[in-house]
Write a protein that holds these residues in place. Sequence first.
Motif, PDB file in Angstrom:
ATOM      1  N   ILE A  17      46.140 -42.369 -20.143  1.00  0.00           N
ATOM      2  CA  ILE A  17      45.792 -42.697 -18.760  1.00  0.00           C
ATOM      3  C   ILE A  17      45.223 -41.445 -18.102  1.00  0.00           C
ATOM      4  CG2 ILE A  17      46.640 -43.377 -16.477  1.00  0.00           C
ATOM      5  CD1 ILE A  17      46.693 -45.683 -18.357  1.00  0.00           C
ATOM      6  N   LEU A  18      44.040 -41.608 -17.460  1.00  0.00           N
ATOM      7  CA  LEU A  18      43.445 -40.534 -16.677  1.00  0.00           C
ATOM      8  C   LEU A  18      43.252 -41.022 -15.250  1.00  0.00           C
ATOM      9  CD1 LEU A  18      41.997 -37.808 -16.251  1.00  0.00           C
ATOM     10  CD2 LEU A  18      39.888 -38.908 -17.058  1.00  0.00           C
ATOM     11  N   PHE A  19      43.792 -40.274 -14.297  1.00  0.00           N
ATOM     12  CA  PHE A  19      43.606 -40.529 -12.869  1.00  0.00           C
ATOM     13  C   PHE A  19      42.722 -39.402 -12.358  1.00  0.00           C
ATOM     14  CE2 PHE A  19      45.851 -40.863  -8.495  1.00  0.00           C
ATOM     15  CZ  PHE A  19      44.927 -41.799  -8.060  1.00  0.00           C
ATOM     16  N   LYS A  20      41.529 -39.740 -11.872  1.00  0.00           N
ATOM     17  CA  LYS A  20      40.572 -38.676 -11.569  1.00  0.00           C
ATOM     18  C   LYS A  20      39.910 -38.836 -10.214  1.00  0.00           C
ATOM     19  CE  LYS A  20      36.438 -38.673 -13.585  1.00  0.00           C
ATOM     20  NZ  LYS A  20      35.533 -39.221 -12.560  1.00  0.00           N
ATOM     21  N   GLY A  21      39.618 -37.703  -9.606  1.00  0.00           N
ATOM     22  CA  GLY A  21      38.842 -37.666  -8.380  1.00  0.00           C
ATOM     23  C   GLY A  21      37.361 -37.693  -8.687  1.00  0.00           C
ATOM     24  N   PRO A  22      36.519 -37.728  -7.638  1.00  0.00           N
ATOM     25  CA  PRO A  22      35.066 -37.746  -7.864  1.00  0.00           C
ATOM     26  C   PRO A  22      34.604 -36.437  -8.483  1.00  0.00           C
ATOM     27  CG  PRO A  22      35.569 -37.375  -5.543  1.00  0.00           C
ATOM     28  CD  PRO A  22      36.869 -37.704  -6.205  1.00  0.00           C
ATOM     29  N   MET A  23      33.598 -36.545  -9.361  1.00  0.00           N
ATOM     30  CA  MET A  23      33.101 -35.364 -10.075  1.00  0.00           C
ATOM     31  C   MET A  23      31.597 -35.274  -9.996  1.00  0.00           C
ATOM     32  SD  MET A  23      35.561 -35.149 -13.410  1.00  0.00           S
ATOM     33  CE  MET A  23      37.334 -34.964 -13.160  1.00  0.00           C
ATOM     34  N   GLU A  24      31.123 -34.054  -9.959  1.00  0.00           N
ATOM     35  CA  GLU A  24      29.686 -33.785  -9.848  1.00  0.00           C
ATOM     36  C   GLU A  24      29.145 -33.341 -11.196  1.00  0.00           C
ATOM     37  OE1 GLU A  24      26.700 -30.573  -7.617  1.00  0.00           O
ATOM     38  OE2 GLU A  24      28.760 -30.827  -6.915  1.00  0.00           O
ATOM     39  N   THR A  25      27.955 -33.815 -11.525  1.00  0.00           N
ATOM     40  CA  THR A  25      27.237 -33.332 -12.703  1.00  0.00           C
ATOM     41  C   THR A  25      26.165 -32.356 -12.241  1.00  0.00           C
ATOM     42  OG1 THR A  25      27.597 -35.407 -13.891  1.00  0.00           O
ATOM     43  CG2 THR A  25      25.825 -33.981 -14.680  1.00  0.00           C
ATOM     44  N   PRO A  26      26.121 -31.136 -12.783  1.00  0.00           N
ATOM     45  CA  PRO A  26      25.106 -30.173 -12.339  1.00  0.00           C
ATOM     46  C   PRO A  26      23.705 -30.724 -12.501  1.00  0.00           C
ATOM     47  CG  PRO A  26      26.741 -29.113 -13.744  1.00  0.00           C
ATOM     48  CD  PRO A  26      27.001 -30.585 -13.817  1.00  0.00           C
ATOM     49  N   LYS A  27      22.855 -30.473 -11.528  1.00  0.00           N
ATOM     50  CA  LYS A  27      21.472 -30.945 -11.576  1.00  0.00           C
ATOM     51  C   LYS A  27      20.598 -29.941 -12.304  1.00  0.00           C
ATOM     52  CE  LYS A  27      21.846 -33.556  -7.225  1.00  0.00           C
ATOM     53  NZ  LYS A  27      23.283 -33.305  -7.046  1.00  0.00           N
ATOM     54  N   GLY A  38      34.977 -31.518 -14.773  1.00  0.00           N
ATOM     55  CA  GLY A  38      34.137 -31.468 -13.586  1.00  0.00           C
ATOM     56  C   GLY A  38      33.062 -30.402 -13.643  1.00  0.00           C
ATOM     57  N   LYS A  39      32.409 -30.198 -12.504  1.00  0.00           N
ATOM     58  CA  LYS A  39      31.256 -29.300 -12.428  1.00  0.00           C
ATOM     59  C   LYS A  39      31.614 -27.880 -12.851  1.00  0.00           C
ATOM     60  CE  LYS A  39      27.688 -27.558  -9.291  1.00  0.00           C
ATOM     61  NZ  LYS A  39      27.977 -26.133  -9.574  1.00  0.00           N
ATOM     62  N   TRP A  40      32.748 -27.398 -12.390  1.00  0.00           N
ATOM     63  CA  TRP A  40      33.106 -26.012 -12.713  1.00  0.00           C
ATOM     64  C   TRP A  40      33.371 -25.830 -14.209  1.00  0.00           C
ATOM     65  CZ3 TRP A  40      38.048 -24.673 -14.501  1.00  0.00           C
ATOM     66  CH2 TRP A  40      39.006 -25.700 -14.447  1.00  0.00           C
ATOM     67  N   VAL A  41      33.724 -26.926 -14.901  1.00  0.00           N
ATOM     68  CA  VAL A  41      33.896 -26.846 -16.352  1.00  0.00           C
ATOM     69  C   VAL A  41      32.528 -26.797 -17.036  1.00  0.00           C
ATOM     70  CG1 VAL A  41      34.925 -27.971 -18.365  1.00  0.00           C
ATOM     71  CG2 VAL A  41      36.099 -28.049 -16.155  1.00  0.00           C
ATOM     72  N   PHE A  42      31.552 -27.570 -16.528  1.00  0.00           N
ATOM     73  CA  PHE A  42      30.168 -27.416 -17.001  1.00  0.00           C
ATOM     74  C   PHE A  42      29.733 -25.967 -16.866  1.00  0.00           C
ATOM     75  CE2 PHE A  42      29.560 -32.056 -15.977  1.00  0.00           C
ATOM     76  CZ  PHE A  42      29.072 -32.446 -17.217  1.00  0.00           C
ATOM     77  N   ASP A  43      30.020 -25.383 -15.708  1.00  0.00           N
ATOM     78  CA  ASP A  43      29.570 -24.016 -15.423  1.00  0.00           C
ATOM     79  C   ASP A  43      30.206 -23.000 -16.365  1.00  0.00           C
ATOM     80  OD1 ASP A  43      28.035 -25.015 -13.363  1.00  0.00           O
ATOM     81  OD2 ASP A  43      29.503 -24.556 -11.790  1.00  0.00           O
TER      82      ASP A  43
END
Length: 483
Positions: free
Chosen positions: A63-73, A38-43
């Motif tokens: 198997i991956l069960f995942k919530g919504p994730m943001e890509t840094p702009k 997720g975003k915090w891993v990008f950061d």
Amino acid sequence: MKIAVAKGDGIGPEIMEAVLTIFAAAKVPLEYEVVEMGKWVFDKGYSNGMTPAAQETIESLGILFKGPMETPKGKGVKSVNVTARKTWNTYANKRVFQTLHGVDTVFSKAGIPIDITIVRENIEDTYGGIEHMLTHDVALSRRFITRPGSMQVIRYAFEMARKKNASRITCGHKANIMKLTDGLFLDVFYEIAKDYPELRADDVIVDDLCMKLVSRPDLFDVVVLTNLQGDIVSDLCAGLIGGLGFAPSANIGDHISIFEAVHGTAPDIAGKNIANPTALLLSGVGMLRHLGLMETAGRIENALLYTLESGVHTGDFGDKSIPSLSTTAFAAAVVGNFGRQPVHQPKPLLPDQAPTPTLFPLSENAMMEGRDGPNDRIAGVDLFIESNEQPLPVAEKCQAHRGDLFRLVSISNRGTQVWPTGSVFTNLVNVYGCRFEGIAEGSLTQENVLELYRRMAADFKVCSMELLNSWDGRKAYSLAQGQ
């Protein structure tokens, strides 16, 4: 059985906690290994949005069960969602859209039932993200549609349609304009359709499909599309049933599959415990069925449907005269309704099955390829050159460089022919496509093409080039508009 869980960004951790609470109450026999994505891993400096440990875990569990994730702009990084789907070749994006009683839409009020499954090709198309600036004014995106990739997703769509006892499967496409790319996808669709005679297979041009979906969605059952078109049409279908908050998503591959909510991270309400967990819960129910946990999946889904029918809702939908519940209270209401059957479309409690098989381990990348035919040859080349001159002087310079092996056939601008015939009313940009074909019947070589490139470079900046191939005497390239 153990699966990987990525909680996501924004409201992701809240709705994931709600779903896992429901799973725990239902005694779902799964263990969870939480991975960092997720975003915090990008950061933290990981450009693909996941740590190496997360990738290793997911590849070992399948198997991956995942919530919504943001890509840094604005940081030049790729979407972690797209990266995950493409890295693990989850070639089929399956999204089921059904009328949910308690979620009012114009169609539910009109008594028009919706039960549509969209299968979207997930790897290729413009989502390859292969883009270049040819000049300061002209950007190029390469759109790959492959026969092996099309066969994977279309075969999956037909198999899934057979298992759900569908009556109709439709290919959405734009083959009337993109005759080679969408044309290839459509050809593969009808090739595979021959193996499923019990299914009514037909096709619809995608713009007509969109019109029909919003006027008579009840006419459609399973629809398979290319990546970009499938992305747009699946969101359109979400609008038919109440929005992305009710749209589950599964990304299916031969080895790894991803189940996720595809709605946004909603940072404006993150941490407030008011988010709607329905889409992620429905995605999780689909995951349970994929894992063969049919009875548990049916019990959870029936409890959710009963809850919605009862008027229970979070703040983003439902009867405003009934107080909305928090995320955790909504999850508790679903748990409290275990064992109850909805009035509308109850799900059968089927016996558990063996999970959908995956293939492990892998020692090398799979190479999917056909075979070249005996009469394949290079018929010419398109050279894309930068110039702000008019078509005639561009043609004169090209003619001077064509040599003894090539003839200049056509010059186009943004896909429209401007030489040898054209119109002064065609607006130009500073990239021309100059088409050279071989004079003789024999094959040209790459060395011949590179020599032409070298000569043309004396007068032009050559921005890009594409070989013109011929398969068994058939042109494997499109004509310009007006050619």
